[in-house]
Design a protein around this motif. Structure first.
Motif, mmCIF file in Angstrom:
data_model
loop_
_atom_site.group_PDB
_atom_site.id
_atom_site.type_symbol
_atom_site.label_atom_id
_atom_site.label_comp_id
_atom_site.label_asym_id
_atom_site.label_seq_id
_atom_site.Cartn_x
_atom_site.Cartn_y
_atom_site.Cartn_z
ATOM 1 N N GLY A 203 -42.116 44.058 -51.260
ATOM 2 C CA GLY A 203 -42.642 45.406 -51.417
ATOM 3 C C GLY A 203 -41.662 46.302 -52.149
ATOM 4 N N PRO A 204 -42.146 47.433 -52.644
ATOM 5 C CA PRO A 204 -41.325 48.287 -53.506
ATOM 6 C C PRO A 204 -40.261 49.119 -52.788
ATOM 7 C CG PRO A 204 -43.478 49.269 -53.198
ATOM 8 C CD PRO A 204 -43.508 47.930 -52.506
ATOM 9 N N ASN A 205 -40.281 49.169 -51.463
ATOM 10 C CA ASN A 205 -39.267 49.936 -50.735
ATOM 11 C C ASN A 205 -38.019 49.086 -50.567
ATOM 12 O OD1 ASN A 205 -41.051 52.111 -50.428
ATOM 13 N ND2 ASN A 205 -41.995 51.102 -48.679
ATOM 14 N N TYR A 206 -36.866 49.682 -50.802
ATOM 15 C CA TYR A 206 -35.615 48.935 -50.731
ATOM 16 C C TYR A 206 -34.495 49.844 -50.250
ATOM 17 C CZ TYR A 206 -34.944 51.322 -55.172
ATOM 18 O OH TYR A 206 -34.852 52.290 -56.133
ATOM 19 N N GLY A 207 -33.456 49.215 -49.726
ATOM 20 C CA GLY A 207 -32.257 49.914 -49.306
ATOM 21 C C GLY A 207 -31.052 49.337 -50.025
ATOM 22 N N LEU A 208 -29.893 49.861 -49.712
ATOM 23 C CA LEU A 208 -28.673 49.393 -50.364
ATOM 24 C C LEU A 208 -28.428 47.906 -50.088
ATOM 25 C CD1 LEU A 208 -26.297 50.170 -52.144
ATOM 26 C CD2 LEU A 208 -25.078 50.901 -50.095
ATOM 27 N N ALA A 209 -28.717 47.462 -48.875
ATOM 28 C CA ALA A 209 -28.541 46.036 -48.553
ATOM 29 C C ALA A 209 -29.433 45.166 -49.433
ATOM 30 C CB ALA A 209 -28.832 45.782 -47.079
ATOM 31 N N ASP A 210 -30.636 45.647 -49.744
ATOM 32 C CA ASP A 210 -31.530 44.905 -50.642
ATOM 33 C C ASP A 210 -30.917 44.799 -52.043
ATOM 34 O OD1 ASP A 210 -33.916 44.440 -48.930
ATOM 35 O OD2 ASP A 210 -33.974 46.645 -48.914
ATOM 36 N N LEU A 211 -30.309 45.890 -52.503
ATOM 37 C CA LEU A 211 -29.692 45.845 -53.831
ATOM 38 C C LEU A 211 -28.548 44.840 -53.866
ATOM 39 C CD1 LEU A 211 -29.628 49.526 -55.146
ATOM 40 C CD2 LEU A 211 -31.278 47.707 -55.588
ATOM 41 N N GLU A 212 -27.809 44.728 -52.793
ATOM 42 C CA GLU A 212 -26.735 43.736 -52.743
ATOM 43 C C GLU A 212 -27.312 42.321 -52.777
ATOM 44 O OE1 GLU A 212 -23.028 44.457 -50.677
ATOM 45 O OE2 GLU A 212 -24.011 46.170 -49.693
ATOM 46 N N THR A 213 -28.399 42.102 -52.056
ATOM 47 C CA THR A 213 -29.061 40.801 -52.086
ATOM 48 C C THR A 213 -29.596 40.509 -53.489
ATOM 49 O OG1 THR A 213 -29.652 40.983 -49.755
ATOM 50 C CG2 THR A 213 -30.921 39.419 -51.077
ATOM 51 N N ILE A 214 -30.158 41.526 -54.120
ATOM 52 C CA ILE A 214 -30.667 41.376 -55.480
ATOM 53 C C ILE A 214 -29.524 41.039 -56.438
ATOM 54 C CG2 ILE A 214 -31.667 42.664 -57.422
ATOM 55 C CD1 ILE A 214 -33.439 44.095 -55.264
ATOM 56 N N ALA A 215 -28.398 41.695 -56.300
ATOM 57 C CA ALA A 215 -27.246 41.415 -57.166
ATOM 58 C C ALA A 215 -26.792 39.965 -56.998
ATOM 59 C CB ALA A 215 -26.098 42.371 -56.853
ATOM 60 N N GLN A 216 -26.731 39.495 -55.757
ATOM 61 C CA GLN A 216 -26.349 38.103 -55.516
ATOM 62 C C GLN A 216 -27.368 37.147 -56.123
ATOM 63 O OE1 GLN A 216 -26.032 38.307 -51.255
ATOM 64 N NE2 GLN A 216 -23.898 38.980 -51.319
#
Length: 181
Positions: A42-55
């Motif tokens: 889903g389109p809602n995300y937090g900072l932890a999601d961005l870290e997972t995305i970066a990995q």
């Protein structure tokens, strides 16, 4: 292995151009990991999601590079995560900043915002694209990156990108095998 990253604001044609370049040079490309991640959650995300995305983005880059021939293309890079994180949360995790400093691309193509906005449930900022473009330009300039701005209609973008990649490949041929990057 030469590494070419495509970066820039939303809706500038990074995915299409990455795919076309990979086809042209008969090699691989790494799709933007964030898209698959957000489509699944889903389109809602937090900072932890961005870290997972970066990995996930880093893993996708490594997987594409492992299968590539001479050159590999990346549909986005950690700079996107940095700018996205700073905009949404006011800062970027330190480990991402360190990885940006460590990770160098042979060429970065900064895609201009001169294409029409294409609505998408995962895109957030149709009226801020020039602002974000300026942030990318400033960041790439301060990193002393080998980057080029790509603009115009899709066919012209493809021609510009091919010219730059051809020059990069020709330079590698003159210099001999590339050292580990």
């Amino acid at each position: 292995m030469l590494r070419v990253a495509l970066t820039g604001p939303e809706s500038t044609g990074k995915t299409t151009l990455s795919r076309l370049l990979a086809e042209q040079y008969q090699t691989t490309w790494a799709p933007e990991y964030a898209r698959a991640y957000l489509e699944a959650r889903g389109p809602n995300y937090g900072l932890a999601d961005l870290e997972t995305i970066a990995q996930g983005q880093l893993a996708a880059e490594e997987a594409a590079a492992a299968q590539a021939h001479r050159v590999v293309f990346y549909d986005t890079d950690l700079l996107v995560i940095k700018i996205w994180s700073e905009h949404a949360f006011g800062h970027c995790p330190e480990w991402i900043l360190r990885r940006i400093e460590q990770r160098r691309y042979d060429l970065v193509l900064l895609l201009d915002v001169d294409l029409p906005w294409e609505p998408d449930p995962l895109r957030e900022h149709p009226t801020h694209r020039q602002h974000f473009y300026n942030l990318y330009h400033t960041e790439l300039s301060s990193q002393v990156s080998n980057f080029a701005e790509i603009s115009g209609p899709p066919a012209r973008r493809f021609e510009q990108a091919c010219y730059l990649v051809d020059e990069l490949l020709a330079g590698e041929n003159r210099a001999g095998p590339a050292t580990s990057r």
